[in-house]
Design an enzyme around this catalytic site. Structure first.
Site, PDB file in Angstrom:
ATOM      1  N   HIS A 100       0.840  -1.202   0.000  1.00  0.00           N
ATOM      2  CA  HIS A 100       0.000   0.000   0.000  1.00  0.00           C
ATOM      3  C   HIS A 100       0.867   1.241   0.000  1.00  0.00           C
ATOM      4  CE1 HIS A 100       0.626  -1.411   4.138  1.00  0.00           C
ATOM      5  NE2 HIS A 100       0.694  -0.135   4.484  1.00  0.00           N
ATOM      6  N   HIS A 102       0.985   5.176   1.105  1.00  0.00           N
ATOM      7  CA  HIS A 102       0.365   6.176   1.969  1.00  0.00           C
ATOM      8  C   HIS A 102       0.410   7.535   1.269  1.00  0.00           C
ATOM      9  CE1 HIS A 102       0.526   3.888   5.896  1.00  0.00           C
ATOM     10  NE2 HIS A 102       1.472   3.241   5.259  1.00  0.00           N
TER      11      HIS A 102
HETATM   12  P1  5GP Z   1       1.814   0.083   7.369  1.00  0.00           P
HETATM   13  O1  5GP Z   1       2.475   0.272   8.704  1.00  0.00           O
HETATM   14  O2  5GP Z   1       1.580  -1.361   7.063  1.00  0.00           O
HETATM   15  O3  5GP Z   1       2.537   0.814   6.263  1.00  0.00           O
HETATM   16  O4  5GP Z   1       0.426   0.820   7.471  1.00  0.00           O
HETATM   17  C1  5GP Z   1      -0.789   0.163   7.600  1.00  0.00           C
HETATM   18  C2  5GP Z   1      -1.850   1.234   7.680  1.00  0.00           C
HETATM   19  O5  5GP Z   1      -3.099   0.591   7.553  1.00  0.00           O
HETATM   20  C3  5GP Z   1      -1.870   1.981   9.021  1.00  0.00           C
HETATM   21  O6  5GP Z   1      -1.717   3.367   8.765  1.00  0.00           O
HETATM   22  C4  5GP Z   1      -3.220   1.632   9.628  1.00  0.00           C
HETATM   23  O7  5GP Z   1      -3.815   2.714  10.293  1.00  0.00           O
HETATM   24  C5  5GP Z   1      -4.030   1.211   8.416  1.00  0.00           C
HETATM   25  N1  5GP Z   1      -5.047   0.206   8.714  1.00  0.00           N
HETATM   26  C6  5GP Z   1      -4.865  -0.934   9.420  1.00  0.00           C
HETATM   27  N2  5GP Z   1      -6.017  -1.633   9.455  1.00  0.00           N
HETATM   28  C7  5GP Z   1      -6.933  -0.924   8.736  1.00  0.00           C
HETATM   29  C8  5GP Z   1      -8.303  -1.149   8.408  1.00  0.00           C
HETATM   30  O8  5GP Z   1      -8.930  -2.142   8.790  1.00  0.00           O
HETATM   31  N3  5GP Z   1      -8.915  -0.193   7.647  1.00  0.00           N
HETATM   32  C9  5GP Z   1      -8.255   0.904   7.203  1.00  0.00           C
HETATM   33  N4  5GP Z   1      -8.958   1.787   6.458  1.00  0.00           N
HETATM   34  N5  5GP Z   1      -6.963   1.150   7.492  1.00  0.00           N
HETATM   35  C10 5GP Z   1      -6.311   0.235   8.249  1.00  0.00           C
END
Ligand code: 5GP
Ligand code: ZN
Length: 139
Positions: A100, A102
């Protein structure tokens, strides 16, 4: 699709999300725990952990959507700029194992920093080492 992946469940419609854009191969929705107003995630619909795991078509779909959405996100929340980034792999801070991007709106005086702070201490590299690294990447 991976059965125990939260983002695959969002793609499948099994978990609700505030979807802001959708194409054949990519989906964008608001982050559930936002770092800033308008914090948006752009994902491939297929389950892949790392950016390098995406097919060229999926990669294009994701980054085209980032390109299209970033100004829309910025406008929607009246931001001054945005940080675009990927935690690509657990050692880079990736918590959800579905690739993903951001898009984090930034505001003057928001107390955040540049993306450089994510990488920790700067290494001390000489010219020879820099040449070697550039060659290795180019290869
Ligand atoms: P990472 O640390 O993997 O780059 O970021 C994962 C992101 O996914 C985090 O910013 C977290 O807030 C978001 N996130 C985790 N679970 C969910 C979810 O169930 N729904 C949404 N919309 N965002 C999520
Ligand atoms: Zn997934």
């Amino acid at each position: 699709m991976s059965d125990d992946c939260i983002f695959c469940s969002i793609v499948a419609g099994d978990i609700p999300a505030r979807v802001v854009a959708e194409t054949d191969d990519a989906l964008a929705f608001l982050d559930a725990n936002p770092m800033a107003r308008g914090h948006t995630l752009v994902i491939p619909k297929g389950h892949h952990q790392r950016i390098a795991d995406l097919s060229r078509a999926e990669s294009r779909a994701v980054f085209d959507l980032v390109h299209e959405l970033a100004p829309a996100v910025e406008d929607a929340v009246d931001a001054d700029a945005h940080t675009i980034g990927v935690n690509d792999g657990p050692d880079a801070g990736q918590e959800v194992p579905h690739a993903h991007v951001h898009i984090i709106p930034r505001f003057e005086g928001d107390g955040g920093g540049p993306i450089h702070v994510a990488a920790g201490d700067r290494p001390d590299l000489g010219d020879d080492e820099l040449d070697e690294i550039a060659d290795a990447i180019a290869e």
